[in-house]
Every structure is written in C-alpha cells, then in structure tokens.
Motif scaffolding. Structure first.
Motif, PDB file in Angstrom:
ATOM      1  N   PRO A 158       0.820  -1.215   0.000  1.00 28.91           N
ATOM      2  CA  PRO A 158       0.000   0.000   0.000  1.00 28.91           C
ATOM      3  C   PRO A 158       0.855   1.268   0.000  1.00 28.91           C
ATOM      4  O   PRO A 158       1.783   1.412   0.797  1.00 28.91           O
ATOM      5  N   GLY A 159       0.525   2.186  -0.909  1.00 31.93           N
ATOM      6  CA  GLY A 159       1.165   3.484  -0.955  1.00 31.93           C
ATOM      7  C   GLY A 159       2.566   3.504  -1.531  1.00 31.93           C
ATOM      8  O   GLY A 159       3.176   4.578  -1.642  1.00 31.93           O
ATOM      9  N   VAL A 160       3.118   2.357  -1.911  1.00 32.34           N
ATOM     10  CA  VAL A 160       4.512   2.295  -2.363  1.00 32.34           C
ATOM     11  C   VAL A 160       4.591   2.545  -3.876  1.00 32.34           C
ATOM     12  O   VAL A 160       3.831   1.979  -4.662  1.00 32.34           O
ATOM     13  N   LEU A 161       5.566   3.387  -4.270  1.00 30.05           N
ATOM     14  CA  LEU A 161       5.766   3.730  -5.669  1.00 30.05           C
ATOM     15  C   LEU A 161       6.861   2.864  -6.280  1.00 30.05           C
ATOM     16  O   LEU A 161       7.887   2.615  -5.635  1.00 30.05           O
ATOM     17  N   PRO A 162       6.692   2.428  -7.519  1.00 28.67           N
ATOM     18  CA  PRO A 162       7.790   1.731  -8.195  1.00 28.67           C
ATOM     19  C   PRO A 162       8.992   2.663  -8.341  1.00 28.67           C
ATOM     20  O   PRO A 162       8.851   3.880  -8.394  1.00 28.67           O
ATOM     21  N   LEU A 163      10.183   2.078  -8.427  1.00 32.06           N
ATOM     22  CA  LEU A 163      11.376   2.883  -8.660  1.00 32.06           C
ATOM     23  C   LEU A 163      11.297   3.538 -10.035  1.00 32.06           C
ATOM     24  O   LEU A 163      10.936   2.904 -11.028  1.00 32.06           O
ATOM     25  N   ALA A 164      11.653   4.823 -10.090  1.00 28.53           N
ATOM     26  CA  ALA A 164      11.664   5.558 -11.342  1.00 28.53           C
ATOM     27  C   ALA A 164      13.099   5.671 -11.855  1.00 28.53           C
ATOM     28  O   ALA A 164      14.059   5.327 -11.166  1.00 28.53           O
ATOM     29  N   GLY A 165      13.227   6.179 -13.098  1.00 31.51           N
ATOM     30  CA  GLY A 165      14.526   6.322 -13.715  1.00 31.51           C
ATOM     31  C   GLY A 165      15.481   7.157 -12.875  1.00 31.51           C
ATOM     32  O   GLY A 165      15.081   8.113 -12.224  1.00 31.51           O
ATOM     33  N   GLY A 166      16.735   6.778 -12.890  1.00 28.73           N
ATOM     34  CA  GLY A 166      17.737   7.486 -12.123  1.00 28.73           C
ATOM     35  C   GLY A 166      17.993   6.902 -10.753  1.00 28.73           C
ATOM     36  O   GLY A 166      18.907   7.336 -10.046  1.00 28.73           O
ATOM     37  N   SER A 167      17.197   5.923 -10.351  1.00 29.60           N
ATOM     38  CA  SER A 167      17.404   5.285  -9.047  1.00 29.60           C
ATOM     39  C   SER A 167      18.648   4.407  -9.096  1.00 29.60           C
ATOM     40  O   SER A 167      18.845   3.641 -10.038  1.00 29.60           O
ATOM     41  N   THR A 168      19.492   4.525  -8.060  1.00 26.63           N
ATOM     42  CA  THR A 168      20.679   3.673  -7.974  1.00 26.63           C
ATOM     43  C   THR A 168      20.640   2.754  -6.762  1.00 26.63           C
ATOM     44  O   THR A 168      21.418   1.802  -6.682  1.00 26.63           O
ATOM     45  N   ALA A 169      19.742   3.036  -5.807  1.00 27.17           N
ATOM     46  CA  ALA A 169      19.584   2.159  -4.649  1.00 27.17           C
ATOM     47  C   ALA A 169      18.794   0.919  -5.056  1.00 27.17           C
ATOM     48  O   ALA A 169      18.102   0.906  -6.083  1.00 27.17           O
ATOM     49  N   SER A 170      18.866  -0.117  -4.254  1.00 24.98           N
ATOM     50  CA  SER A 170      18.039  -1.298  -4.467  1.00 24.98           C
ATOM     51  C   SER A 170      17.449  -1.728  -3.135  1.00 24.98           C
ATOM     52  O   SER A 170      18.021  -1.458  -2.072  1.00 24.98           O
ATOM     53  N   GLY A 171      16.295  -2.390  -3.193  1.00 20.51           N
ATOM     54  CA  GLY A 171      15.649  -2.874  -1.982  1.00 20.51           C
ATOM     55  C   GLY A 171      14.983  -1.793  -1.167  1.00 20.51           C
ATOM     56  O   GLY A 171      14.492  -2.052  -0.063  1.00 20.51           O
ATOM     57  N   ILE A 172      14.945  -0.565  -1.692  1.00 16.52           N
ATOM     58  CA  ILE A 172      14.340   0.576  -0.996  1.00 16.52           C
ATOM     59  C   ILE A 172      13.482   1.338  -1.995  1.00 16.52           C
ATOM     60  O   ILE A 172      13.890   1.559  -3.142  1.00 16.52           O
ATOM     61  N   LYS A 173      12.304   1.735  -1.575  1.00 20.34           N
ATOM     62  CA  LYS A 173      11.415   2.527  -2.425  1.00 20.34           C
ATOM     63  C   LYS A 173      10.870   3.691  -1.606  1.00 20.34           C
ATOM     64  O   LYS A 173      11.298   3.924  -0.466  1.00 20.34           O
ATOM     65  N   ILE A 174       9.919   4.420  -2.190  1.00 19.61           N
ATOM     66  CA  ILE A 174       9.277   5.541  -1.507  1.00 19.61           C
ATOM     67  C   ILE A 174       7.813   5.205  -1.290  1.00 19.61           C
ATOM     68  O   ILE A 174       7.135   4.697  -2.195  1.00 19.61           O
ATOM     69  N   ARG A 175       7.352   5.442  -0.067  1.00 17.56           N
ATOM     70  CA  ARG A 175       5.942   5.229   0.250  1.00 17.56           C
ATOM     71  C   ARG A 175       5.285   6.582   0.495  1.00 17.56           C
ATOM     72  O   ARG A 175       5.793   7.407   1.252  1.00 17.56           O
ATOM     73  N   VAL A 176       4.130   6.788  -0.149  1.00 17.00           N
ATOM     74  CA  VAL A 176       3.332   8.000   0.045  1.00 17.00           C
ATOM     75  C   VAL A 176       2.285   7.713   1.104  1.00 17.00           C
ATOM     76  O   VAL A 176       1.644   6.651   1.095  1.00 17.00           O
ATOM     77  N   GLU A 177       2.099   8.659   2.023  1.00 14.54           N
ATOM     78  CA  GLU A 177       1.212   8.455   3.168  1.00 14.54           C
ATOM     79  C   GLU A 177       0.334   9.682   3.363  1.00 14.54           C
ATOM     80  O   GLU A 177       0.640  10.767   2.862  1.00 14.54           O
TER      81      GLU A 177
ATOM     82  N   ALA B 216      -1.374  12.460   6.174  1.00 14.80           N
ATOM     83  CA  ALA B 216      -0.702  13.244   7.204  1.00 14.80           C
ATOM     84  C   ALA B 216      -0.517  12.469   8.500  1.00 14.80           C
ATOM     85  O   ALA B 216       0.347  12.803   9.314  1.00 14.80           O
ATOM     86  N   GLN B 217      -1.313  11.410   8.694  1.00 17.10           N
ATOM     87  CA  GLN B 217      -1.218  10.609   9.917  1.00 17.10           C
ATOM     88  C   GLN B 217      -0.260   9.426   9.759  1.00 17.10           C
ATOM     89  O   GLN B 217      -0.067   8.637  10.676  1.00 17.10           O
ATOM     90  N   GLY B 218       0.336   9.291   8.562  1.00 15.85           N
ATOM     91  CA  GLY B 218       1.288   8.211   8.352  1.00 15.85           C
ATOM     92  C   GLY B 218       0.683   6.927   7.835  1.00 15.85           C
ATOM     93  O   GLY B 218       1.385   5.923   7.703  1.00 15.85           O
ATOM     94  N   THR B 219      -0.596   6.937   7.522  1.00 10.02           N
ATOM     95  CA  THR B 219      -1.235   5.759   6.930  1.00 10.02           C
ATOM     96  C   THR B 219      -0.943   5.732   5.435  1.00 10.02           C
ATOM     97  O   THR B 219      -1.038   6.769   4.768  1.00 10.02           O
ATOM     98  N   PRO B 220      -0.571   4.569   4.865  1.00 14.39           N
ATOM     99  CA  PRO B 220      -0.275   4.510   3.427  1.00 14.39           C
ATOM    100  C   PRO B 220      -1.413   5.081   2.584  1.00 14.39           C
ATOM    101  O   PRO B 220      -2.595   4.827   2.850  1.00 14.39           O
ATOM    102  N   ALA B 221      -1.053   5.858   1.593  1.00 15.57           N
ATOM    103  CA  ALA B 221      -2.043   6.499   0.735  1.00 15.57           C
ATOM    104  C   ALA B 221      -2.815   5.460  -0.061  1.00 15.57           C
ATOM    105  O   ALA B 221      -2.285   4.423  -0.463  1.00 15.57           O
ATOM    106  N   THR B 222      -4.077   5.756  -0.310  1.00 17.45           N
ATOM    107  CA  THR B 222      -4.907   4.928  -1.190  1.00 17.45           C
ATOM    108  C   THR B 222      -4.588   5.295  -2.629  1.00 17.45           C
ATOM    109  O   THR B 222      -4.690   6.463  -3.022  1.00 17.45           O
ATOM    110  N   LEU B 223      -4.197   4.312  -3.434  1.00 15.62           N
ATOM    111  CA  LEU B 223      -3.798   4.547  -4.816  1.00 15.62           C
ATOM    112  C   LEU B 223      -4.868   4.032  -5.779  1.00 15.62           C
ATOM    113  O   LEU B 223      -5.587   3.079  -5.488  1.00 15.62           O
ATOM    114  N   ASN B 224      -4.948   4.691  -6.934  1.00 21.51           N
ATOM    115  CA  ASN B 224      -5.841   4.274  -8.026  1.00 21.51           C
ATOM    116  C   ASN B 224      -7.309   4.231  -7.617  1.00 21.51           C
ATOM    117  O   ASN B 224      -8.086   3.432  -8.151  1.00 21.51           O
ATOM    118  N   THR B 225      -7.710   5.058  -6.666  1.00 20.70           N
ATOM    119  CA  THR B 225      -9.115   5.156  -6.253  1.00 20.70           C
ATOM    120  C   THR B 225      -9.464   6.623  -6.079  1.00 20.70           C
ATOM    121  O   THR B 225      -8.718   7.357  -5.423  1.00 20.70           O
TER     122      THR B 225
END
Length: 307
Positions: free
Chosen positions: A231-250, A252-261
């Motif tokens: 939930p809330g996690v974005l696929p890695l975009a171009g230019g990423s050099t890290a692995s095993g780590i992504k960005i999660r959108v949440e 204001a209370q820290g709950t994962p964002a609802t996507l595609n709704t």
C-alpha cells in the motif's frame, strides 16, 4: 480533458501540473422491470470536456434486462437523440449538445445490429464528451418514443430511456507543479523489510476550483503501476541507484495512501468553490531482504475528477 500532475520523488518527488477529468456516476435501477431510465441526476461537468471522456456510467443487470441470470441479445436498436431513425454507430448523440452515449455488452460497444451475444455481467450505458461545446440541458429524448436503446431476445424486450440534467461548468481546478525532496538517511535505519525513515511532509495544492460541481475527487496514480500488497509504495523511477528501498506516500497521519481510487475532496462545497490543500507525507521504505544505498526516485500522477 485530463489534468495529470506528475510527482517525482528522489529523494525527489516531482509534480508538473495537469488537470484530469474522469467521471464515474453509477446508478442502478430496480430489478425485473421491462424498461429502465438511466442516470436521472444532475451531472455537472466541465464545459469543454475532451472528446471521448466518459462523464457518467449506468449499469443494468441481466435480471433487469431479461429476468434471468443470463440473457441473449438478438437485436439492438440505437436511437440518436432518444428516438427517430436507428443508427448503426456505436456512439450516438444525445439531445444535449456535446454529450453522446455508448452501450457496452461484455465490454464491447454496439449500435443498431443483430449481435446474438450472451451476457451474465451487467451491461453499461455511458455518457461521454463528443468534442462539441457542451451547452447543457435535459437528457430526455425529444421524440414521441424517447428511448435511446431497445434490446430484444427470446421472450423479452428492454428499452433504455435517459433522464437527468447536464450542467456545464466553466473551468476546472489547477494543480501546480512542485518538487518534494526527502532528506538523506542512513541505510541502517532501514534495517528490516517494512522499516521506514526520512519522512518528509508536503501538500498537494488544488487551486481555483469553480463553483457548481456536485463532487470533486482526486486519484493518486503511481507511475509504473500499483505494486501488489504494498500500500502506498511507488515503483522505482529512472535514475534510481539504490536497491531494496522505495518511496511510500502516506496521509498526514502516516497511513499509506490509497492509490488508483478516486477520493472525494471533502472540503469542496458546490456553492463556494475555492482552493484546497491535501496534507501528505513521503518516506523511504525497505522492500527487499537485500538493500544497497543510493538514490531513490519514484513518481505518481494526480488526477482530478469532476461530477
């Protein structure tokens, strides 16, 4: 007309402005009737709706159409403007300038034809912009028999009327571009799958929404698609050099964002319009057993929808 606002996280999270129009108006008629009236409500949409944009949908179950769990449609008659001469076109005009309609059976569009097709899932009638200026008005057909579609099969006939009012609104909200940069963090703070770090608050700004819409919503659409069970996690975009780590959108209370709704912009009031902010935050999140440091980029598109 669409308005994506694209955000790239990177440590960078970017959002160029766009404005999206995507409408879903769902209405369901009572079961087991010989005819049905679709829509029936006020539908407020931008005046210059892009050609092909679906602004409302109405679904009818097999029980409504033929009183069975499975129907066979042997004949479809499609009447532009709710009456008159049938048309074989899969998109026919309504008597509201700028708005046309389409009948879908099993996801396929039909005009006047003899399809001989079976269906067990609901059929759909859509209203869509057709590229002409939307001048608004009543959907009710102008002819003596004001129905738009007549479906028939063994032992049944089923007519689809339309009602309700289309109200054109001048203008849409705007979503300005922004860059959100996450702070640097140490990889040992992300010591296990699901661990988060480097939280950065930001706001999605929705400006200058005009008065008159019944509802305004927004959809967060990750570029690259939704990641299953994340939930809330974005696929890695171009230019990423890290692995095993992504960005999660949440939120204001820290709950994962609802996507595609589509989420209602609850502060919007039809009689007032105005500008609004949606408070959000983003964090790094460990997603794999093995992780290596580097740059983490992600992107999402914000779609605005109007009804």
């Amino acid at each position: 007309m669409k308005t994506p606002a694209e955000r790239i996280f990177s440590a960078i999270f970017i959002v160029p402005q766009l404005c999206v129009i995507a409408f879903m108006a769902l209405a369901v008629s009572p079961p087991a009737k010989a005819d049905v009236t679709a829509f029936g409500q006020e539908i407020s949409i931008p005046r210059n709706t892009a050609n092909g944009t679906v602004v409302a949908r109405h679904y009818m179950t097999p029980q409504e159409v033929c009183r069975q769990s499975k129907c066979t449609v042997d004949r479809v008659l499609a009447y532009p403007d709710g009456g008159g001469v049938p048309s074989s076109s899969t998109i026919i005009t309504t008597n509201v300038m700028g708005i046309s309609t389409r009948l879908l059976i099993n996801g396929r569009a039909y005009g006047t034809s003899s399809p001989g097709v079976e269906f067990t899932q609901p059929i759909e009638v859509q209203l869509l912009g057709d590229g002409r200026e939307n001048k608004g008005g009543s959907l009710a057909g102008v002819h003596s028999s004001p129905y738009y579609y007549n479906l028939s099969g063994a032992g049944y006939g089923f007519r689809i009327y339309m009602s309700g009012t289309i109200t054109p609104i001048d203008g849409t909200c705007s979503v300005p571009s922004q860059t959100v940069k996450l702070p640097k963090t140490l990889i040992n703070r992300l010591d296990r799958i699901g661990a988060t770090a480097g939280t950065q608050s930001f706001q999605i700004q929705v400006n200058n929404c005009p008065k008159g819409y019944n509802r305004i919503g927004y959809t967060l659409d990750p570029v690259g698609g939704v990641i299953a069970n994340s939930p809330g996690v974005l696929p890695l975009a171009g230019g990423s050099t890290a692995s095993g780590i992504k960005i999660r959108v949440e939120n204001a209370q820290g709950t994962p964002a609802t996507l595609n709704t589509s989420i209602s912009l609850s502060e919007y009031k039809k009689a007032e319009g105005g500008s609004f902010v949606i408070p959000m935050q983003a964090s790094y999140i460990r997603t794999d057993t093995v992780a290596t440091p580097g740059t983490v980029n992600g992107a999402m598109t914000v779609f605005m929808d109007y009804r």
